[in-house]
Design a protein around this motif. Structure first.
Motif, PDB file in Angstrom:
ATOM      1  N   GLN A  45     -16.925  -9.070   8.939  1.00  0.00           N
ATOM      2  CA  GLN A  45     -16.843  -8.028   7.923  1.00  0.00           C
ATOM      3  C   GLN A  45     -16.464  -6.707   8.584  1.00  0.00           C
ATOM      4  N   LEU A  46     -15.429  -6.042   8.059  1.00  0.00           N
ATOM      5  CA  LEU A  46     -14.996  -4.753   8.568  1.00  0.00           C
ATOM      6  C   LEU A  46     -15.199  -3.704   7.477  1.00  0.00           C
ATOM      7  N   LEU A  47     -15.927  -2.655   7.811  1.00  0.00           N
ATOM      8  CA  LEU A  47     -16.280  -1.632   6.831  1.00  0.00           C
ATOM      9  C   LEU A  47     -15.204  -0.558   6.736  1.00  0.00           C
ATOM     10  N   SER A  48     -15.164   0.112   5.601  1.00  0.00           N
ATOM     11  CA  SER A  48     -14.211   1.196   5.387  1.00  0.00           C
ATOM     12  C   SER A  48     -14.370   2.266   6.455  1.00  0.00           C
ATOM     13  N   GLY A  49     -13.243   2.745   6.993  1.00  0.00           N
ATOM     14  CA  GLY A  49     -13.250   3.756   8.036  1.00  0.00           C
ATOM     15  C   GLY A  49     -13.170   3.195   9.437  1.00  0.00           C
ATOM     16  N   ASP A  50     -13.319   1.891   9.589  1.00  0.00           N
ATOM     17  CA  ASP A  50     -13.242   1.254  10.904  1.00  0.00           C
ATOM     18  C   ASP A  50     -11.807   1.329  11.424  1.00  0.00           C
ATOM     19  N   SER A  51     -11.615   2.029  12.548  1.00  0.00           N
ATOM     20  CA  SER A  51     -10.277   2.170  13.127  1.00  0.00           C
ATOM     21  C   SER A  51     -10.207   1.618  14.544  1.00  0.00           C
ATOM     22  N   SER A  52     -11.221   0.856  14.948  1.00  0.00           N
ATOM     23  CA  SER A  52     -11.251   0.366  16.315  1.00  0.00           C
ATOM     24  C   SER A  52     -11.231  -1.153  16.421  1.00  0.00           C
ATOM     25  N   THR A  53     -11.713  -1.860  15.409  1.00  0.00           N
ATOM     26  CA  THR A  53     -11.800  -3.318  15.509  1.00  0.00           C
ATOM     27  C   THR A  53     -10.430  -3.978  15.474  1.00  0.00           C
ATOM     28  N   LEU A  54      -9.603  -3.603  14.508  1.00  0.00           N
ATOM     29  CA  LEU A  54      -8.248  -4.141  14.389  1.00  0.00           C
ATOM     30  C   LEU A  54      -7.280  -3.181  15.073  1.00  0.00           C
ATOM     31  N   ALA A  55      -6.742  -3.564  16.199  1.00  0.00           N
ATOM     32  CA  ALA A  55      -5.825  -2.690  16.938  1.00  0.00           C
ATOM     33  C   ALA A  55      -4.688  -2.217  16.046  1.00  0.00           C
TER      34      ALA A  55
END
Length: 217
Positions: A45-55
């Motif tokens: 699960q990736l939360l809104s604002g995440d800019s580091s998990t998916l290159a």
């Protein structure tokens, strides 16, 4: 005449290939390792604002998305590589999902080709077509629908063009209409070659063809 037509076709093909530099980073969501943070194996699960998990990508919208890979329990497969996204995330059931955004370098007034794969599944949308929204340059909030809705895991390739308005362009995808699943994979952006490039290459090849004909004569 046949040689002339052949050389011109080769020139256009070579020009198109020369201008096909990929502008999207991590378009198939393969970079990185999925770390399951729920009970669903092979899914994160990736939360809104995440800019580091998916290159290269930032999660946008008020909800979340699911990054899904090998070993997932959904009988869903990627269209390219091993990983893909579900834009409905863990909060779905006929609501608008979240999405992803990437900023790429562009030239104002230039035309670009955007392509991607949109996924559906009869197991999660029950024979209903799902959709997502696309924004890139002159394309703003365009809703794209699947047409296949009777397979356990189906992908459809979509291609469109857009015109950039500045030195950078935000390319974004947001969840549209679905019950439980909106697949996204294989995102690509390439520049359309300038007509002058193809014409110059074509002129060079045609000149070579004329020289070969003179030698044969």
């Amino acid at each position: 005449m046949k040689l002339k037509s052949t050389l011109l076709a080769v020139a256009l093909a070579m020009a198109a290939h020369a201008g096909a530099t990929e502008l999207i980073t991590n378009g198939s969501f393969e970079a990185g390792t999925i770390v399951p943070n729920h009970s669903d194996a092979g899914s994160q699960q990736l939360l809104s604002g995440d800019s580091s998990t998916l290159a290269g990508w930032t999660v946008i919208g008020g909800s979340d998305i699911a990054w899904i890979g090998l070993g997932n329990p959904y009988s869903l497969n990627a269209s390219d590589g091993n990983n893909f996204l579900d834009l409905t995330g863990w909060h779905d059931n006929n609501s608008t999902g979240a999405g992803v955004k990437q900023t790429i370098a562009t030239t104002a007034g230039a035309t670009y080709v955007l392509s991607f794969d949109i996924g559906n599944s009869i197991n999660y949308n029950y024979g209903i077509n799902d959709s997502l929204f696309v924004t890139a340059g002159s394309v703003v909030g365009q809703q794209v629908w699947t047409t296949v809705n009777n397979q356990a895991s189906s992908w459809e390739h979509v291609t469109m063009t857009f015109v950039a308005s500045g030195a950078t362009t935000d390319v974004s995808f947001g969840g549209g209409k679905a019950v439980w699943y909106i697949g996204l994979d294989n995102v690509s952006v390439t520049a359309v070659p300038e007509p002058s490039s193809a014409l110059m290459l074509g002129a060079g090849l045609l000149g070579m063809g004329a020289w070969l004909r003179r030698r044969r004569g």
